[in-house]
Design a protein around this motif. Structure first.
Motif, short mmCIF file in Angstrom:
data_model
loop_
_atom_site.label_atom_id
_atom_site.label_comp_id
_atom_site.label_asym_id
_atom_site.label_seq_id
_atom_site.Cartn_x
_atom_site.Cartn_y
_atom_site.Cartn_z
N ALA A 87 0.82 -1.22 0.00
CA ALA A 87 0.00 0.00 0.00
C ALA A 87 0.85 1.26 0.00
O ALA A 87 0.35 2.35 -0.30
N PHE A 88 2.13 1.11 0.32
CA PHE A 88 2.97 2.30 0.49
C PHE A 88 4.03 2.38 -0.60
O PHE A 88 5.18 2.03 -0.42
N LYS A 89 3.56 2.83 -1.74
CA LYS A 89 4.40 3.05 -2.90
C LYS A 89 4.39 4.54 -3.23
O LYS A 89 3.54 5.28 -2.73
N PRO A 90 5.33 5.00 -4.04
CA PRO A 90 5.30 6.42 -4.42
C PRO A 90 3.97 6.80 -5.06
O PRO A 90 3.37 6.01 -5.80
N VAL A 91 3.50 7.99 -4.76
CA VAL A 91 2.30 8.54 -5.39
C VAL A 91 2.67 9.85 -6.06
O VAL A 91 3.67 10.49 -5.69
N SER A 92 1.88 10.27 -7.02
CA SER A 92 2.22 11.52 -7.72
C SER A 92 0.97 12.18 -8.27
O SER A 92 -0.04 11.52 -8.52
N VAL A 93 1.08 13.48 -8.47
CA VAL A 93 0.04 14.28 -9.11
C VAL A 93 0.71 15.18 -10.13
O VAL A 93 1.75 15.78 -9.84
N THR A 94 0.14 15.26 -11.31
CA THR A 94 0.65 16.15 -12.35
C THR A 94 -0.31 17.33 -12.52
O THR A 94 -1.52 17.12 -12.70
N ALA A 95 0.22 18.53 -12.44
CA ALA A 95 -0.57 19.74 -12.68
C ALA A 95 -0.09 20.37 -13.98
O ALA A 95 1.11 20.42 -14.25
N SER A 96 -1.02 20.84 -14.79
CA SER A 96 -0.64 21.42 -16.08
C SER A 96 -1.55 22.57 -16.44
O SER A 96 -2.67 22.69 -15.94
N VAL A 97 -1.04 23.44 -17.30
CA VAL A 97 -1.85 24.48 -17.94
C VAL A 97 -1.81 24.18 -19.43
O VAL A 97 -0.88 24.58 -20.13
N PRO A 98 -2.79 23.43 -19.93
CA PRO A 98 -2.74 22.98 -21.33
C PRO A 98 -2.58 24.10 -22.34
O PRO A 98 -1.89 23.93 -23.34
N VAL A 99 -3.22 25.26 -22.10
CA VAL A 99 -3.13 26.32 -23.10
C VAL A 99 -1.73 26.91 -23.17
O VAL A 99 -1.39 27.58 -24.15
N LEU A 100 -0.89 26.66 -22.17
CA LEU A 100 0.49 27.15 -22.19
C LEU A 100 1.48 26.04 -22.50
O LEU A 100 2.66 26.30 -22.73
N GLY A 101 1.02 24.79 -22.45
CA GLY A 101 1.92 23.67 -22.72
C GLY A 101 2.93 23.43 -21.62
O GLY A 101 4.02 22.93 -21.87
N ILE A 102 2.61 23.80 -20.37
CA ILE A 102 3.54 23.58 -19.26
C ILE A 102 2.90 22.63 -18.24
O ILE A 102 1.68 22.57 -18.11
N SER A 103 3.76 21.90 -17.52
CA SER A 103 3.26 20.97 -16.52
C SER A 103 4.36 20.68 -15.50
O SER A 103 5.53 21.01 -15.71
#
Length: 361
Positions: A239-255
């Motif tokens: 149950a204890f593995k790395p977790v992650s979240v990706t945040a992006s602004v698609p109209v700018l092409g950055i994440s």
């Protein structure tokens, strides 16, 4: 012209300081009601074409636990498919005084959308005739913008501030005082705006979205143990593995992707009349395991992670708390990356301790 612009921005700061919280709420309602769409445009920060941003589906920070991709802060999209899930999952708490930014600037309006937002406010005279006239001069009459830049439709966006969900009542949320400003496609925002969205800002916003599993510790003996009996403690490694979240602004092409990895478990017995294994109470992860499950034949061994109670809990129990520390880092779409403050998440469980003088195991 420069003096007029400075006066307009100074007045904007005064208005935002006085009405900031009300405006934040109004903007939230407006964006949710209108479902502002930001069609794709060439990225202002990187090569390639941006994709249309998904629209808000709920308050930012409210992880749905289903690993779905959803937009929760205007033009910012969160991919939680690798996040922790389940009813017991929760957000990490920074081990320092650091916190994600309370506000930031990002694309918010097309020319038509800013027009649709401001003109009803002016018509209602809700901010005063003098102020409305200054705004019209600023956005419509060419000082410096003309007709909301409608001649530039599809060639850029009006940027405005966003407040990080959960920080609406924070005074720091009123630090973004600059009025809505235009940024052409393939152009960076003005250098004098430190809160402009970047991969680093996205990484910090994603930190706010991280969810990790509950840290309820498995004990042997379970639930009820004995005085002076070493009690083994461990967590389910699966149950204890790395977790992650990706945040992006698609109209700018950055994440940016923010990743949390478990590194140690701290055992707090819930009473001073106890000893922990190791003595520090901090159980390091070894070979992917947090502690070690008890197995037959280990009765005479000292657990690598656990606790020994020295006094009975009587008719009650002791509140044992297990707190997991997560190492957190991020990587951005532009090749940047760094560490962020460690985060912790804990859970408390009741342990009954009985007084027995002779124990046969």
């Amino acid at each position: 012209m420069a003096d007029q612009q400075l006066d307009f921005e100074a007045r904007s700061q005064d208005v935002r300081r006085v009405t900031g919280r009300a405006r934040i709420l109004a903007l939230s309602v407006f964006v949710s009601a209108c479902g502002l769409g930001l069609p794709g445009t060439a990225s202002a920060y990187g090569p390639g074409e941006g994709q249309g941003a998904q629209q808000p589906t709920g308050p930012s920070g409210a992880a749905d636990g289903k690993g779905t991709i959803s937009a929760t802060a205007g033009a910012v999209v969160y991919d939680r498919s690798n996040n922790g899930s389940g009813q017991s999952a929760g957000p990490v708490t920074s081990t320092t005084t650091w916190s994600p930014p309370a506000c930031y600037y990002a694309p918010k309006y097309t020319p038509a959308q800013l027009k649709a937002y401001l003109e009803p406010i002016w018509a209602a005279s809700s901010t005063g005739d003098e102020w409305d006239a200054q705004q019209r001069d600023h956005y419509v009459n060419g000082h410096p913008y003309k007709d909301f830049n409608q001649d530039k439709t599809g060639k850029g966006y009006w940027w405005d501030f966003y407040v990080t969900p959960g920080r609406e009542g924070d005074p720091a949320a009123l630090d973004c005082t600059k009025p809505a400003f235009w940024v052409d496609s393939n152009t960076n925002p003005p250098a004098d705006i430190p809160q402009a969205v970047t991969p680093k800002v996205l990484a910090e916003l994603a930190y706010n979205e991280i969810r990790v599993p509950s840290t309820k510790v498995t004990l042997a003996p379970a639930d009820t143990t004995k005085v002076n009996l070493p009690t083994w403690a461990w967590l389910d490694g699966a149950a204890f593995k790395p977790v992650s979240v990706t945040a992006s602004v698609p109209v700018l092409g950055i994440s940016a992707t923010t990743t949390a990895e478990p590194v140690s478990l701290k055992i707090d017995p819930g009473t001073a009349d106890a000893e922990t294994y190791p003595a520090s109470g901090v159980c390091r992860i070894r070979d992917g395991l947090i502690g070690e499950p008890y197995a037959t034949g280990k009765a005479d061994e000292t657990p690598p992670c656990g606790v020994k109670y020295l006094r009975s809990s009587g008719d009650g129990s002791y509140p044992l708390k297990g707190t997991l520390t997560w190492k957190i880092h991020w990587t951005g779409s532009d090749g940047t990356g760094d560490e962020l403050p460690d985060g912790t998440f804990g859970a408390t469980q009741n342990v009954a301790v009985q007084e027995i003088q002779a124990i046969n195991r």
